[in-house]
Structure formats: structure tokens, C-alpha cells
Design an enzyme around this catalytic site. Structure first.
Site, PDB file in Angstrom:
ATOM      1  N   GLU A 160       6.406  -9.455   4.065  1.00  0.00           N
ATOM      2  CA  GLU A 160       5.147  -8.714   3.889  1.00  0.00           C
ATOM      3  C   GLU A 160       4.034  -9.747   3.980  1.00  0.00           C
ATOM      4  OE1 GLU A 160       4.976  -5.639   3.898  1.00  0.00           O
ATOM      5  OE2 GLU A 160       6.777  -4.779   3.027  1.00  0.00           O
ATOM      6  N   CYS A 194      -4.088  -7.532   0.461  1.00  0.00           N
ATOM      7  CA  CYS A 194      -3.607  -7.565   1.851  1.00  0.00           C
ATOM      8  C   CYS A 194      -4.157  -6.380   2.639  1.00  0.00           C
ATOM      9  CB  CYS A 194      -2.080  -7.591   1.882  1.00  0.00           C
ATOM     10  SG  CYS A 194      -1.334  -6.257   0.945  1.00  0.00           S
TER      11      CYS A 194
END
Ligand code: NDP
Length: 522
Positions: free
Chosen positions: A242, A276
Site C-alpha cells: 500500500e 495517502c
């Protein structure tokens, strides 16, 4: 290589990013401690798997109750260590984890239940097939500092409930939040060998990759992610990565400017932009552009920057001086290349050494760093576009593909555009909140990573599928040795029987192939 690692001697220091106060000094785990933790986890894991799902779910429920009871205390720990406002610590960390636990409690049974695999082919009619899903064994988790509780927790809970043991290496900047997670899990009944937190710098993470874990979940930057992927490839360790994002927001010509500007400001400034999924590029239709910029400017000026523990604070400090310099460098680069800083664009030394003013920036162009490198700071660049096709092109002009959002009064139009965007998730008339929905898979395309966490897809990453095929008759099979000319003819006829278009050829194929049933086998 593991033998090159030298990590035993150091200590890490957890600091409050708002004040610089030392929260705790911690001895780093050495390579041998990491290896021992994995060995202990490996030895204990079969017992944890045999405990059964019912018991593991009970433990998860206890964890959930414990976290709920201590929600304010845990949020305060996160705020002190990561700097984010208490409200964000409560919602994006504690609440996200409580809800992730709820999702796992509700769905683990159906995921782990054996799944029948029915056969359509006539030769397999006497077989029954099914899938079982087994834990991988020991899951390694390497997590970042920006969501120091919810990222390691959502992955750890999914790994534990599916019967794995976990060795977790949190960011050196936020070790206390990870220890808090472990404490709650131990109190709920997770044995210490089943979950170990190894504390240390990046090298402790590298040691974890070299250890005998069975799968790795890494969340962090693209640069480290590439190093992790290389190290994992050398030993064929399965990984879920990720990584970073450069998420775009689209404001179409029919959008409500007030709603969209509030979304952009929150989406860019939440957690001081260190998310993010933060809005890092905001594309607005020309017809709304001036009104949108003015609305964002007004709203950004109203944000209260300060210490996360003050209840009035909207935006806290950046996690480190290093992170602040990245933001500063990008803004300076853009300024030098002709960008217009509408609001902010400077440090706030009167608040502390790691505060940066929420910044609105226009007149940006493709060559500027802030348009293609991840910023991870309180920065909102706004760019005009002329039509939907151009907007889609601009959004997709990025190596990243984590998430995107579209603001429009016409949902159908938004959904049509969503399909054209290169991203792991697209939200229409909202942003960021997909991370908080435990049902939604989380992950990206391109440089944003490989694989998914969260949701059923995330749970599936935690288990290894095994296909079991059971034949009702313990007899020699038609397709076994010997072959020979007659057999080849019979098989050719068998293919005709199955796939010829005309009924006559099918019939002839079945008659000619039937002889194979009675041939003598080895
Ligand atoms: P880093 O890549 O710097 O670090 C991530 C983790 O990896 C930390 O625990 C770090 O340890 C560890 N690490 C560092 N070097 C190595 C190595 N060689 N081998 C193994 N592990 C190592 O990222 P940040 O912590 O700065 O986090 C910010 C980044 O994370 C941003 O790019 C952000 O976009 C991304 N992110 C992605 C998310 C997603 O879901 N896609 C969610 C949240 C963040 P240490 O800190 O001790 O050096």
C-alpha cells in the site's frame, strides 16, 4: 542480506511533533530479536488456528469492547505521538478500528466457510470439489506513522481472526500507538507470541522481510516499497504493498461550489495533508474556477492551526522537520516556476518548529514538483479544465492510482467518469471516507501498490486458498496410461462429443469415445 544488518545498538525516541517533548525512548529490536519473534510466532500459530474461529471472534469482541471503553485515552496517545487533532484521532483511528472489528466479526464466518466448486464437465461429475481457506502462518506487517493505530490495527485484526500470527514493525516515529494496540489485544486474550511488536528503524523492517514470515503487508512510500518488493522477490515472499498517492479531485461544471470547496479544503488539510488519500491535485471546471478558489481561500483562512489536544484545533503539526521540508521545497519550487500562493505558503514558527500554514496555490503547471511528487502536507493546488475529456486525461496523467473523487450534481455523469479514472477507488460527492468503510477494499494501481487491504478482498489476502477434490469412485481413470492409436481416436471423438456444434457430430463422438471406458488400463 540479513547478515549485513546491524541494528542492535540503536534506540528510537518517540517525540510529540507539536511540542518536541520526548514521549519515550525505546531500545531497537536487533536482527536476532526479529528472528526470534518470528520463530515464536511460527511455533504458536498452529495452536491459534486450532483455537477456532468462534473463540478468535470472542477475543476480537473483547478487544472491541476494550477499545471502546478506552477510546478517549487511546485517541490522546495517538494525538500526542502523531500530532493530529483529537477529533481526527477519535474518528479516523479509533472509530475506524472499532468498525473494522465489527466487519470482521460479521464476515469472518462466511469467508472461512468451505466453498463448493461444482464441476460442469461430464468427466468430473463423480467428483466433488471445494475450497478451504487456511491461514498463511506468520504475517509480517510494516506500517507508517500517518495512521499509526488504524493502519496496523486493521491489518493485524484481519490477520489474527483468520488464524495467523503477526509480527508488526511500526514506524520508528510512532511506536507508542502500536504498543497501545498490542496492549489492548493482549488484554483481550491474544497470546504474546501470536502478536509481537518489533520496534526499530527501517532496518528492523528489512530484518523482518529476511525472516521466515509467510506474507508481508507493507504500507509506506513508493521508494521504500520498491526496496521491500526487491527484497521480497529474492525469496519469493508474497507481498501486499500500500504505497503513495497523488489523488485528484474533479469539480465538474454542475457541482455545488460551496460543497466542493469544503470537500477540497478538508480533503487536502485533514491530518495536515498527511493522508495517502489526501487531495493533492484539484481540477475545477473553468466556469466555476474563480468562485471555487475564492471559496477555498476563505475557508482555509478560517482553519485553526495548533496543538492537536486543543479542542478547537483543525490542523496539527507535520510529523517531522523532514516532512515539513518536503512541503516547503515543493512550494518554493512552484513559486520559482510562477505559481501563485493564494493563502499560506510558509512555516508557523510561533506555534512550533513543525507547523506549516494550510496553503492554497494556483497557476501551477505540470513541470512543478507538487504536480507529480507526493506532497504529504497541507497543500491544495487548484487547476482549471475545459471539458470532461480533458479532466479525465489530467487525472490519469500520473504514475499513481490510489483514489480520486468527482463532484457533480449528476450522479450518473460522475459514475461514468469514475469508470474512466485510473484509481483503486473513486468517490462521487465525497472523498477519503472510503478508507473508513471496512467493507470497501483499499489499494491502488501503478505506483500506488499491489493488492488490497480491508473488505472481503483484504481478508482474502490473509488466507491461502486450498482446493480439495474428492472422487466418489476409487477406480482407474479413463485418461490414465496406456495411450496408443485407438485411445487417441477415442479422445478426439470425446472432444467432438463435448464441443462439436451439430447434434449429429456430438452423437457420433459420444458413441466412438464410449469404448475408452472399457479399455484395459495400466
Ligand atoms: P516509509 O516508506 O518511510 O516507511 C514505512 C515503513 O517502512 C516504516 O515502518 C519504516 O520504518 C519502514 N521501513 C523503512 N525502510 C525500510 C526497509 N528498507 N525495509 C523495510 N521497512 C522499511 O513511509 P512513511 O512512514 O514516511 O509513510 C508515509 C508514506 O506512506 C506515504 O508515501 C504515504 O502515501 C504512504 N501511505 C500509504 C497508504 C496506503 O494505504 N496506500 C496509507 C498510509 C500511508 P521507519 O519509519 O522506522 O523508518
Amino acid at each position: 542480506m540479513a547478515t549485513d544488518l546491524q541494528i542492535a545498538s540503536q534506540r528510537i525516541v518517540s517525540l510529540n511533533p507539536a511540542t518536541g517533548e520526548v514521549l519515550r525512548e525505546i531500545e531497537c529490536a536487533g536482527e536476532s530479536e526479529v528472528r526470534d519473534a518470528v520463530a515464536r510466532a511460527r511455533a504458536a500459530q498452529p495452536g491459534w488456528a486450532e483455537l477456532g474461529l468462534r473463540r478468535r471472534i470472542e477475543i476480537l469482541r473483547k478487544f472491541q469492547a476494550g477499545l471502546y471503553a478506552r477510546k478517549s485515552e487511546v485517541a490522546a496517545v495517538i494525538t500526542r505521538e502523531a500530532g493530529k487533532p483529537l477529533a481526527e484521532a477519535l474518528v479516523t483511528e479509533v472509530l475506524v478500528v472499532l468498525d473494522a472489528a465489527r466487519f470482521l466479526i460479521d464476515n469472518a464466518w462466511s469467508l472461512l466457510r468451505d466453498e463448493p466448486v461444482p464441476h460442469a464437465n461430464i468427466v468430473a461429475k463423480l467428483k466433488s470439489g471445494w475450497l478451504v481457506r487456511e491461514p498463511h502462518g506468520v504475517i509480517g506487517i510494516i506500517s507508517p506513522w500517518n495512521y499509526p493505530f488504524s493502519i496496523p490495527a486493521t491489518e493485524t485484526l484481519a490477520a489474527l481472526v483468520t488464524g495467523n500470527a503477526v509480527v508488526l514493525k511500526p514506524s520508528e516515529l510512532t511506536p507508542i500507538s502500536a504498543l497501545e494496540l498490542a496492549r489492548l489485544l493482549y488484554e483481550a486474550g491474544v497470546p504474546e507470541e501470536i502478536l509481537t511488536v518489533v520496534l526499530g528503524e527501517g532496518l528492523a523492517g528489512a530484518a523482518l522481510i529476511e525472516s521466515k514470515i509467510d506474507k508481508l503487508f507493507f504500507t509506506g512510500s513508493v521508494a521504500t516499497g520498491k526496496r521491500v518488493a526487491e527484497a521480497a522477490a529474492r525469496r519469493l515472499l508474497p507481498v501486499v504493498l500500500e504505497l503513495g498517492g497523488k489523488d485528484a479531485m474533479l469539480v465538474l461544471d454542475d457541482a455545488d461550489v460551496d460543497v466542493a470547496s469544503s470537500a477540497a479544503v478538508w480533503g487536502a488539510m485533514m491530518n495536515a495533508g498527511q493522508t495517502c488519500l489526501s487531495v493533492e491535485r484539484c481540477y475545477v471546471h473553468r466556469s466555476l474556477y474563480d468562485q471555487f478558489v475564492a471559496s477555498c481561500a476563505k475557508k482555509i483562512q478560517q482553519l485553526k492551526v495548533g496543538i492537536g489536544t486543543d479542542s478547537g484545533t483543525d490542523v496539527g503539526p507535520l510529523i517531522s522537520e523532514r516532512q515539513l521540508r518536503i512541503v516547503e521545497t515543493q512550494v518554493d519550487d512552484a513559486r520559482a516556476l510562477g505559481a501563485n500562493v493564494v493563502v499560506g505558503g510558509h512555516r508557523l514558527p510561533e506555534l512550533g518548529s513543525q507547523f506549516y500554514a494550510p496553503t492554497l496555490i494556483t497557476n501551477v503547471s505540470r513541470g512543478m514538483k507538487l504536480m507529480h511528487e507526493e506532497t504529504f502536507g497541507p497543500l491544495l493546488p487548484v487547476i482549471p479544465f475545459t471539458n470532461d475529456a480533458e479532466a479525465v486525461k489530467l487525472v490519469n496523467d500520473s504514475e499513481f492510482g490510489l483514489a480520486a473523487s468527482v463532484f457533480t450534481r449528476d450522479r450518473k455523469r460522475g459514475e461514468g467518469i469514475a469508470k474512466q479514472l485510473n484509481a483503486g477507488a473513486v468517490m462521487i460527492n465525497d472523498l477519503l471516507s472510503c478508507f473508513a468503510m471496512p467493507e470497501a477494499p483499499h489499494g491502488g494501481t501503478g505506483a500506488s501498490g499491489i493488492g488490497r487491504t480491508h473488505g472481503l478482498m483484504g481478508m482474502r489476502e490473509m488466507v491461502c486458498p486450498k482446493y480439495i477434490d474428492s472422487d466418489m469412485l476409487a477406480i482407474k481413470k479413463v485418461w490414465w496410461y496406456p495411450y496408443g492409436e485407438a485411445f487417441t481416436r477415442q479422445m478426439s471423438a470425446f472432444v467432438e462429443m463435448l464441443f462439436a456444434r451439430s447434434a449429429a457430430r456430438k452423437m457420433s463422438g459420444s458413441l466412438k469415445s464410449a469404448a475408452s471406458l472399457w479399455r484395459k488400463k495400466l
